[in-house]
Structure formats: C-alpha cells, structure tokens
Design an enzyme around this catalytic site. Sequence first.
Site, PDB file in Angstrom:
ATOM      1  N   TYR A 154       0.856  -1.195   0.000  1.00 56.44           N
ATOM      2  CA  TYR A 154       0.000   0.000   0.000  1.00 56.44           C
ATOM      3  C   TYR A 154       0.892   1.245   0.000  1.00 56.44           C
ATOM      4  CZ  TYR A 154      -3.355   3.523   1.609  1.00 56.44           C
ATOM      5  OH  TYR A 154      -4.134   4.649   1.718  1.00 56.44           O
ATOM      6  N   LYS A 158       1.194   4.402  -2.748  1.00 54.91           N
ATOM      7  CA  LYS A 158       0.968   5.815  -2.418  1.00 54.91           C
ATOM      8  C   LYS A 158       2.230   6.639  -2.639  1.00 54.91           C
ATOM      9  CE  LYS A 158      -3.347   5.571  -1.699  1.00 54.91           C
ATOM     10  NZ  LYS A 158      -4.293   6.359  -2.511  1.00 54.91           N
TER      11      LYS A 158
HETATM   12  P1  NAP Z   1     -13.216   4.212   1.281  1.00 55.65           P
HETATM   13  O1  NAP Z   1     -14.152   4.782   2.270  1.00 55.65           O
HETATM   14  O2  NAP Z   1     -12.879   2.774   1.327  1.00 55.65           O
HETATM   15  O3  NAP Z   1     -13.737   4.600  -0.180  1.00 55.65           O
HETATM   16  C1  NAP Z   1     -12.991   4.197  -1.289  1.00 55.65           C
HETATM   17  C2  NAP Z   1     -13.613   4.780  -2.532  1.00 55.65           C
HETATM   18  O4  NAP Z   1     -12.800   4.392  -3.656  1.00 55.65           O
HETATM   19  C3  NAP Z   1     -15.022   4.282  -2.775  1.00 55.65           C
HETATM   20  O5  NAP Z   1     -15.806   5.339  -3.240  1.00 55.65           O
HETATM   21  C4  NAP Z   1     -14.831   3.227  -3.868  1.00 55.65           C
HETATM   22  O6  NAP Z   1     -15.929   3.135  -4.761  1.00 55.65           O
HETATM   23  C5  NAP Z   1     -13.667   3.802  -4.630  1.00 55.65           C
HETATM   24  N1  NAP Z   1     -12.957   2.791  -5.406  1.00 55.65           N
HETATM   25  C6  NAP Z   1     -12.281   1.720  -4.942  1.00 55.65           C
HETATM   26  N2  NAP Z   1     -11.794   1.009  -5.962  1.00 55.65           N
HETATM   27  C7  NAP Z   1     -12.199   1.647  -7.104  1.00 55.65           C
HETATM   28  C8  NAP Z   1     -12.005   1.412  -8.474  1.00 55.65           C
HETATM   29  N3  NAP Z   1     -11.322   0.347  -8.915  1.00 55.65           N
HETATM   30  N4  NAP Z   1     -12.544   2.278  -9.367  1.00 55.65           N
HETATM   31  C9  NAP Z   1     -13.260   3.344  -8.955  1.00 55.65           C
HETATM   32  N5  NAP Z   1     -13.476   3.625  -7.650  1.00 55.65           N
HETATM   33  C10 NAP Z   1     -12.944   2.774  -6.750  1.00 55.65           C
HETATM   34  O7  NAP Z   1     -11.794   4.946   1.347  1.00 55.65           O
HETATM   35  P2  NAP Z   1     -11.349   6.388   1.881  1.00 55.65           P
HETATM   36  O8  NAP Z   1     -10.807   6.208   3.225  1.00 55.65           O
HETATM   37  O9  NAP Z   1     -12.397   7.397   1.607  1.00 55.65           O
HETATM   38  O10 NAP Z   1     -10.092   6.621   0.920  1.00 55.65           O
HETATM   39  C11 NAP Z   1     -10.115   7.503  -0.184  1.00 55.65           C
HETATM   40  C12 NAP Z   1      -8.672   7.712  -0.628  1.00 55.65           C
HETATM   41  O11 NAP Z   1      -7.923   8.247   0.471  1.00 55.65           O
HETATM   42  C13 NAP Z   1      -7.956   6.432  -1.031  1.00 55.65           C
HETATM   43  O12 NAP Z   1      -7.121   6.689  -2.143  1.00 55.65           O
HETATM   44  C14 NAP Z   1      -7.113   6.090   0.185  1.00 55.65           C
HETATM   45  O13 NAP Z   1      -5.976   5.323  -0.121  1.00 55.65           O
HETATM   46  C15 NAP Z   1      -6.756   7.479   0.665  1.00 55.65           C
HETATM   47  N6  NAP Z   1      -6.381   7.553   2.091  1.00 55.65           N
HETATM   48  C16 NAP Z   1      -7.288   7.220   3.072  1.00 55.65           C
HETATM   49  C17 NAP Z   1      -6.897   7.297   4.394  1.00 55.65           C
HETATM   50  C18 NAP Z   1      -7.816   6.959   5.530  1.00 55.65           C
HETATM   51  O14 NAP Z   1      -7.351   6.947   6.679  1.00 55.65           O
HETATM   52  N7  NAP Z   1      -9.087   6.707   5.290  1.00 55.65           N
HETATM   53  C19 NAP Z   1      -5.599   7.710   4.718  1.00 55.65           C
HETATM   54  C20 NAP Z   1      -4.720   8.033   3.696  1.00 55.65           C
HETATM   55  C21 NAP Z   1      -5.133   7.958   2.393  1.00 55.65           C
HETATM   56  P3  NAP Z   1     -17.008   1.922  -4.721  1.00 55.65           P
HETATM   57  O15 NAP Z   1     -17.504   1.866  -3.307  1.00 55.65           O
HETATM   58  O16 NAP Z   1     -18.037   2.371  -5.701  1.00 55.65           O
HETATM   59  O17 NAP Z   1     -16.275   0.695  -5.144  1.00 55.65           O
END
Ligand code: NAP
Length: 246
Positions: A154, A158
């Site tokens: 992961y 990133k």
């Molecule tokens: P989340 O709640 O799991 O939501 C993930 C989103 O990505 C969902 O809308 C999902 O859509 C979409 N997605 C996943 N695979 C996809 C694909 N192949 N094509 C199109 N859409 C896809 O995650 P989140 O925490 O909001 O994370 C959003 C971003 O922030 C990610 O890039 C993650 O790595 C980054 N991030 C998150 C955190 C954290 O602590 N949460 C920290 C650092 C970085 P569907 O549901 O429609 O599949």
Amino acid sequence: MLNGKTILITGASRGIGRETSLLLARNHAELILNYNSSEAEVLKLADEINQMGVRAVSVKANVSDRNQVQAMFKKIRSEFGRLDVLVNNAGIINDDLLLMTKEHVYDNLMEVNVKGCFNCMQFATKMMIGKERGKIINVSSIIGRYGNSGQAVYSATKAAVIGLTTSSAKELGQLGITVNAVAPGVIDTDMTSQLKPEFKKKLIDGTALKRIGKPVEVAKVILFLASDLSDYVSGQIIGVDGCQVV
Ligand code: NAP
C-alpha cells in the site's frame, strides 16, 4: 468558490470522496461522481447534490480499467464539454507483512491505486491541454511518505502517487496545469474501519492532535487545491494528518 468549474471526483461514493463531493458542491462546482460498485450510495449522493441546485452526474468506471476510464471521459466530454479539476481519490487497501503478501494482492493494489491514478491523469490532461488551466489533485497517504510495518505494498502505491504528482507537475506547468497531492493520516472511513483496533489506536496515539481525522477535514484541503486560492501551488504533497509521527 468554484462557480463555473467542472470537477471529476473518483471514488465519490464513500468516505473522503463523498465528503469532498458535498463540499465542492456547496461551493457551486458541477460534478462528475465516479464510482465502481457502490451504485446506491452514489445515486443518493447525486440526488442530494442536485437538490442543492447543483448539477452532479454519476459515472460507473473501474479506474484500473483503461477502456472504462476512456468511456467515462468520453461521457464527460459529450455531457460537459470541459474538465477543470480532477480529484484522483479512488483507492483500496489490503495490508499484510511483506513476506505474507500474495502476488494477486500486490497486482490489485498497483492496478487500482497507481494505474487508476495514472489513467485518469492522462485522460484529464488531454481535456485540459489548450485551455491553459487545469488542476489535478491526487490522494496519496502519509504511509506513502514514511512507510509503515505491514503496509509495504500500500505504501509503495501511495509513494508512486507522489512520484506521479511531482513529476507531472514539472511537465504540465508549462500548460497551465497544476498537480498536487494530499497525504491524509488516519481518517474515519470504511477503509480505516478494516484496520485492527490496536493498530488503529497506535496510529491515532502517534498524532499530535490525539484523534482520528474526519473525511471533511481532507475535503477542505482539496477545496483549497481546487480553487483559485492555490493558483501558484504545484508539485506539493500536503499532509492532512493531525501531525502524525509514524
Ligand atoms: P473508502 O471509504 O474505502 O472509499 C474508497 C472509494 O474508492 C469508494 O468510493 C470506492 O468506490 C472507490 N474505489 C475503490 N476502488 C475503485 C475502483 N477500482 N474504481 C473506482 N473507484 C474505486 O476509502 P477512503 O478512506 O475514503 O479513501 C479515499 C482515498 O484516500 C484512497 O485513495 C485512500 O488510499 C486514501 N487515504 C485514506 C486514508 C484513511 O485513513 N481513510 C488515509 C490516507 C489515504 P465503490 O464503493 O463504488 O467501489
């Protein structure tokens, strides 16, 4: 703040993408809400935004699939005719120790988090070229900057997003396109609900603010990067992590 701007948000159906969509809509951007599997959630979100009097359409596309991304951009071109901002937010997590990580897990993480980001950056840039203006905002992670035990792959995805951001910023600046990234810490979404409680606690204890971040707190930084307030900001990776010392 975003009157007249057309913005694509990938992974808009849940978490950070959802909160970003709502905040950008409140700031009067018209939105393309991308999703992969959460159709009911994204339709509800589009409805909520339309009820604010703001145009929002949902488009299903797996960002790792080049043909689906191409079709999504074809739709954006035909229905909106322009794209001012891309928010590359879609991403997945699948943690394991380096020695335990299966090849298919590695491939899937790379396909979605890196290739997905790359695919959307390429097609968005094609739409922005010639306009002498455009903003690309990628969602990286604090783990991509500093690494973390149990998150090697992961973290690598990133870190790759950071490379795509800094290098493309240098290439695309002459076209008037800025490229920046946000690097969230631990944010309260479905993604972090999958983390083992003791691991999550360790991450939260490692923040100076001693609390988990809210998705809207990441959305606010994305709003800044999408707006004219950031016109001379490019090639930056902005941490949104409560001062996390990992
Ligand atoms: P989340 O709640 O799991 O939501 C993930 C989103 O990505 C969902 O809308 C999902 O859509 C979409 N997605 C996943 N695979 C996809 C694909 N192949 N094509 C199109 N859409 C896809 O995650 P989140 O925490 O909001 O994370 C959003 C971003 O922030 C990610 O890039 C993650 O790595 C980054 N991030 C998150 C955190 C954290 O602590 N949460 C920290 C650092 C970085 P569907 O549901 O429609 O599949």
